[in-house]
Design an enzyme around this catalytic site. Sequence first.
Site, PDB file in Angstrom:
ATOM      1  N   SER A 143       0.842  -1.195   0.000  1.00  0.00           N
ATOM      2  CA  SER A 143       0.000   0.000   0.000  1.00  0.00           C
ATOM      3  C   SER A 143       0.884   1.253   0.000  1.00  0.00           C
ATOM      4  CB  SER A 143      -0.975  -0.043   1.180  1.00  0.00           C
ATOM      5  OG  SER A 143      -2.027   0.870   1.009  1.00  0.00           O
ATOM      6  N   ASP A 283      -9.434  -5.785  -4.475  1.00  0.00           N
ATOM      7  CA  ASP A 283      -8.532  -4.792  -3.880  1.00  0.00           C
ATOM      8  C   ASP A 283      -8.996  -3.372  -4.174  1.00  0.00           C
ATOM      9  OD1 ASP A 283      -6.213  -3.519  -2.881  1.00  0.00           O
ATOM     10  OD2 ASP A 283      -4.925  -5.105  -3.661  1.00  0.00           O
ATOM     11  N   HIS A 311      -7.282  -6.075  -0.290  1.00  0.00           N
ATOM     12  CA  HIS A 311      -6.077  -5.249  -0.146  1.00  0.00           C
ATOM     13  C   HIS A 311      -4.975  -5.907   0.687  1.00  0.00           C
ATOM     14  CE1 HIS A 311      -4.116  -1.418  -0.643  1.00  0.00           C
ATOM     15  NE2 HIS A 311      -4.043  -1.170   0.647  1.00  0.00           N
TER      16      HIS A 311
END
Length: 333
Positions: A143, A283, A311
């Site tokens: 991320s 995601d 995610h």
Amino acid sequence: MAGGGLITPKMASSILSTPPGQTNPYPSPTRTGTIPFTPPGTSLETETWYALWGELSSSTVPLIVLHGGPGVAHNYLLPTSHLSSAPWSRTVILYDQLGCGKSTHLPDKNGDTDFWTPQLFMRELENLLKALDIETYDILGQSWGGMLGAQYATTRPKGLRRLIIADSPADMVSWVETADKLRKLLPEDVQETLTRCEKEGTTESEEYEQAVIEYLRRFVCRVWPFPKELADSLAQLKEDNTVNMTMNGPSEFFVTGSLKTWNIISELHKIQIPVLLVNGKYDEAQDVVMEPYFREITGRVKWVRFAESSHTPQLEETDDFILAVGNFLEAAL
């Protein structure tokens, strides 16, 4: 695994899987510690906490793991510590970036966009590498950590051998546009709560938090209740959201912080090392936000998309995630 071939799914499953209802324990760190860090342009005395699995030597190539957020501590990335065990036996380092987890917190810097910058965290990474006397290394960024790792890689740092970008956008405008589309898939009453709280400026309320959780359950982690690792990271974020609020904002899709216009697409051609891209079917980092990495990076790029994950594939499809990362790290350069 020096001299070995790639690990098969059957081999990985036998190593990582545990019977239903049992916790899959992580290997214990070889050591933990803190590293002094003085942020550039300041006289602040801060510390970066880290955990190390395996050993450091001139013959090892450690995997440095960069967590997301910004400001979401390392806990939810603990599955990467499995890479320190056979058959991969890699040295793995997780650390909490400044402002969160077990590293120094700086709540007085809340809102200071001149202080909380990608450049600050790149200097912190370099400080960690220097303190641990690491010359050759790989990076896995998840991320925000993938954004940080990619931006760092565009500087072509000496010693960076491979890069894994997991669930990360190449620019924040596309990220917000995609999150807005995903938000429209939420129940109407949840959407109404989000919109109303944002208009009223009540994004710190319990009502808004619960509505955001509905988004997280669909597009951040589809395992419910959330695994302890993720719950621990989110609990720390709730306790001190200085970094996240300053750089990101109240939620995944209501980005008001300094990263709002972040974009490194024009710099990606400078990355010439092997890269692994990772995301999940559900995601919030949908294919469209990761595609620029695949298109613009000039090094060899492999893309793995997990069919049952959102995610956090390291928590949702742990065995397959570790298999994909481990095999990428062991593949011939």
